[in-house]
Design a protein around this motif. Sequence first.
Motif, short mmCIF file in Angstrom:
data_model
loop_
_atom_site.label_atom_id
_atom_site.label_comp_id
_atom_site.label_asym_id
_atom_site.label_seq_id
_atom_site.Cartn_x
_atom_site.Cartn_y
_atom_site.Cartn_z
N SER A 66 -21.43 -95.26 -31.56
CA SER A 66 -22.14 -96.47 -31.98
C SER A 66 -21.20 -97.65 -32.08
CB SER A 66 -22.83 -96.22 -33.33
OG SER A 66 -23.86 -95.25 -33.21
N GLU A 67 -20.03 -97.42 -32.65
CA GLU A 67 -19.04 -98.48 -32.76
C GLU A 67 -18.60 -98.97 -31.38
OE1 GLU A 67 -14.55 -99.23 -34.63
OE2 GLU A 67 -15.73 -97.47 -35.24
N ALA A 68 -18.43 -98.04 -30.45
CA ALA A 68 -18.02 -98.42 -29.09
C ALA A 68 -19.09 -99.27 -28.41
CB ALA A 68 -17.72 -97.17 -28.27
N PHE A 69 -20.36 -98.86 -28.50
CA PHE A 69 -21.42 -99.63 -27.86
C PHE A 69 -21.59 -100.99 -28.53
CE2 PHE A 69 -23.26 -95.41 -26.37
CZ PHE A 69 -22.95 -95.63 -25.04
N ALA A 70 -21.42 -101.04 -29.85
CA ALA A 70 -21.52 -102.32 -30.56
C ALA A 70 -20.43 -103.28 -30.11
CB ALA A 70 -21.45 -102.09 -32.06
N ALA A 71 -19.21 -102.76 -29.90
CA ALA A 71 -18.11 -103.60 -29.45
C ALA A 71 -18.38 -104.21 -28.08
CB ALA A 71 -16.81 -102.80 -29.43
N MET A 72 -19.19 -103.52 -27.28
CA MET A 72 -19.55 -104.04 -25.95
C MET A 72 -20.67 -105.08 -26.03
SD MET A 72 -19.82 -100.44 -23.90
CE MET A 72 -18.85 -99.02 -24.44
N SER A 290 -33.82 -80.20 -39.36
CA SER A 290 -33.11 -81.46 -39.59
C SER A 290 -33.12 -82.25 -38.28
CB SER A 290 -31.67 -81.22 -40.05
OG SER A 290 -30.96 -80.47 -39.08
N ASN A 291 -32.77 -83.52 -38.39
CA ASN A 291 -32.68 -84.36 -37.20
C ASN A 291 -31.28 -84.34 -36.63
OD1 ASN A 291 -35.34 -85.19 -37.27
ND2 ASN A 291 -34.91 -87.07 -38.40
N SER A 292 -31.19 -84.24 -35.31
CA SER A 292 -29.98 -84.62 -34.60
C SER A 292 -30.32 -85.93 -33.90
CB SER A 292 -29.57 -83.52 -33.61
OG SER A 292 -28.34 -83.85 -32.98
N TYR A 293 -29.38 -86.47 -33.12
CA TYR A 293 -29.64 -87.81 -32.57
C TYR A 293 -29.09 -87.97 -31.15
CZ TYR A 293 -30.80 -89.04 -37.36
OH TYR A 293 -31.37 -89.08 -38.60
N ASN A 294 -29.91 -88.58 -30.31
CA ASN A 294 -29.41 -89.19 -29.08
C ASN A 294 -28.88 -90.57 -29.44
OD1 ASN A 294 -30.29 -87.07 -27.38
ND2 ASN A 294 -32.31 -88.02 -27.11
N ILE A 295 -27.90 -91.03 -28.71
CA ILE A 295 -27.39 -92.39 -28.88
C ILE A 295 -27.79 -93.18 -27.64
CG2 ILE A 295 -25.37 -93.82 -29.28
CD1 ILE A 295 -24.00 -91.38 -30.46
N VAL A 296 -28.51 -94.28 -27.85
CA VAL A 296 -29.10 -95.03 -26.74
C VAL A 296 -28.71 -96.50 -26.87
CG1 VAL A 296 -31.23 -95.54 -25.49
CG2 VAL A 296 -31.06 -93.41 -26.83
N ILE A 343 -19.28 -92.46 -19.44
CA ILE A 343 -20.34 -93.48 -19.53
C ILE A 343 -19.92 -94.64 -20.42
CG2 ILE A 343 -22.17 -91.81 -18.99
CD1 ILE A 343 -23.06 -92.05 -21.95
N LEU A 344 -19.03 -94.37 -21.38
CA LEU A 344 -18.50 -95.49 -22.17
C LEU A 344 -17.73 -96.46 -21.28
CD1 LEU A 344 -17.12 -93.85 -25.45
CD2 LEU A 344 -19.20 -95.20 -25.18
N GLU A 345 -16.90 -95.91 -20.39
CA GLU A 345 -16.07 -96.76 -19.53
C GLU A 345 -16.93 -97.52 -18.52
OE1 GLU A 345 -12.63 -98.68 -18.68
OE2 GLU A 345 -13.09 -97.34 -20.36
N ILE A 346 -17.94 -96.85 -17.99
CA ILE A 346 -18.86 -97.55 -17.07
C ILE A 346 -19.61 -98.65 -17.81
CG2 ILE A 346 -20.96 -97.27 -15.69
CD1 ILE A 346 -19.94 -94.42 -15.01
N ALA A 347 -20.06 -98.36 -19.01
CA ALA A 347 -20.78 -99.37 -19.80
C ALA A 347 -19.90 -100.58 -20.08
CB ALA A 347 -21.27 -98.75 -21.11
#
Length: 548
Positions: A66-72, A290-296, A343-347
């Motif tokens: 989440s922090e990585a996507f927010a920084a982008m 319980s809930n797990s999560y996808n990050i989108v 996918i982080l690097e491509i994003a």
Amino acid sequence: MRNIVSACALVVLSACSQHPTNLNDITDVTFDEARFRQDIKILSSDEFEGRAPTTKGEALTLAYLSEAFAAMGLEKPNGKDYLQAVPMVTYTPSAQQQIQLGEMPLTYRQDVVMTSRHDIATIDISNAPLVFVGYGINAPEYQWNDYQDLDMTGKIAVILVNDPGFALPNSGKFNGKAMTYYGRWSYKFEEASRQGALGAIIIHDTKPASYPWSVVENSWTGAQQDLASSSQSHKRVQVEGWITYDIANKLFNNAGLSLATIADRAAASPIHLPLNQNASIAFTNQAEYSNSYNIVATLPGQARADEQILFTAHWDHIGIDPTKEGDQIYNGALDNASGTAGILEIARQFANQASQGNRLERSLTFIATTGEEQGLLGSRYYADSPLYPLDKTVAVFNLDSTNVYGRTSDYTIIGKGKSELEEYLIDALKRQNRTAVAENRPEAGGFFRSDHFSFAKKGIPAVFAGGGNEPIDEATAQYKVKMQQKMKGCYHNVCDEYRPDWDLSGALEDLDIFYQAAATLGNNNDWPGYYKGTEFNLLRPAKDDSNN
């Protein structure tokens, strides 16, 4: 072959767009190896405890991504965070299991693994008849039904792994040596459930399974996750598991049968026969919800933001096994911290281009999925409950276990020949003077074993690709041999750890292929489809089937 890139796109993509964008501005990018390495290293560190869903490792992973996507500067689809809740149930069978097949008492993990995906505190099956059902397949399109006229009520199915095409590759049955979905363990358990069986046991055999018993043991013991809706929406077998080939051989001998001979018959034609022996299975079972999560995370397009191109990679791995001596953490560096880092690097590259005014026409959405190791759970959930409409989803690029063996002159497309989407990868390969090839072990069923498959089943063109078989030079070939020896047996094992001596140059080239393919598709009007003769053609057909 259809020309997938229009003439104007070959010169200037803006000629086909309302918003001027120079092709070189988009495609001339440099991937940051140090940053890519750091992401892999952190995600697969002991601190992340093997990234099992619904654990401390998940919480750390969600925060990091989440922090990585927010920084982008990527957008949050739900407006408040990058999380898509995936309701899960975790089943934990006791390791103290009493399992007897016929007259044979079996040893848990050594001879058998058994679990239940039912919210039942105590599994207590007594004297359930064992029935051999061949490959456990009901496939009308192949004129094949191992369950024909068979009542499986109260019985336990004993099933061969893979499908008949593996045993008889030149017979014309199924897809030859290339595994079909009917060869996957997930299908076999699902079909046994549909047939009303009480339980299902798959006979492990290393070659047709494509992995050793240790993978089954490590993956199928301890806590097992499923989508919470799965146990509620359809009937499942009460118990599902695996036995070793040696135990199966003894089981058939005790029935006065030869497993090898019966397996030959099972490959030649549908078969089912009673083994004239019963099974007794008892263990306790705990279910926790319980809930797990996808990050989108989304980078909106500038002209057709409602049209989505997806990148997927599963963030999860197996977690910790406290029963093991020594190292207990399944770090999952290659599988799949490497794909998640990819996918982080491509994003980052696309986000950087967008910040310079080079935003694609279509939107890009990056999904780090949960529960892939437990049966593609996160991607299945997204495909059933999409944040963006599936009929507006153009394509899916999936990264799973990137190349750590150096540069290659070829590029592997898993299940090559299925969709027009592959042509975008093939076109991008020309920049690197590489050629596209199919996987060298199609019998492993790779196309059905990662998250792209959840989207393919919905008719969305989805590709799983990367790496290759041919090192770029002799030095790389020698390195590859040495590294493969170091990593031998590390698939789904505790030795899948980050290695600073990995040669990631090939992985970076593969990231560029995905990037170039998405950049082209993101700025044109094409809707790729599946070729005639493939499983998904009727869902979204190709416009031109001449290449198939």
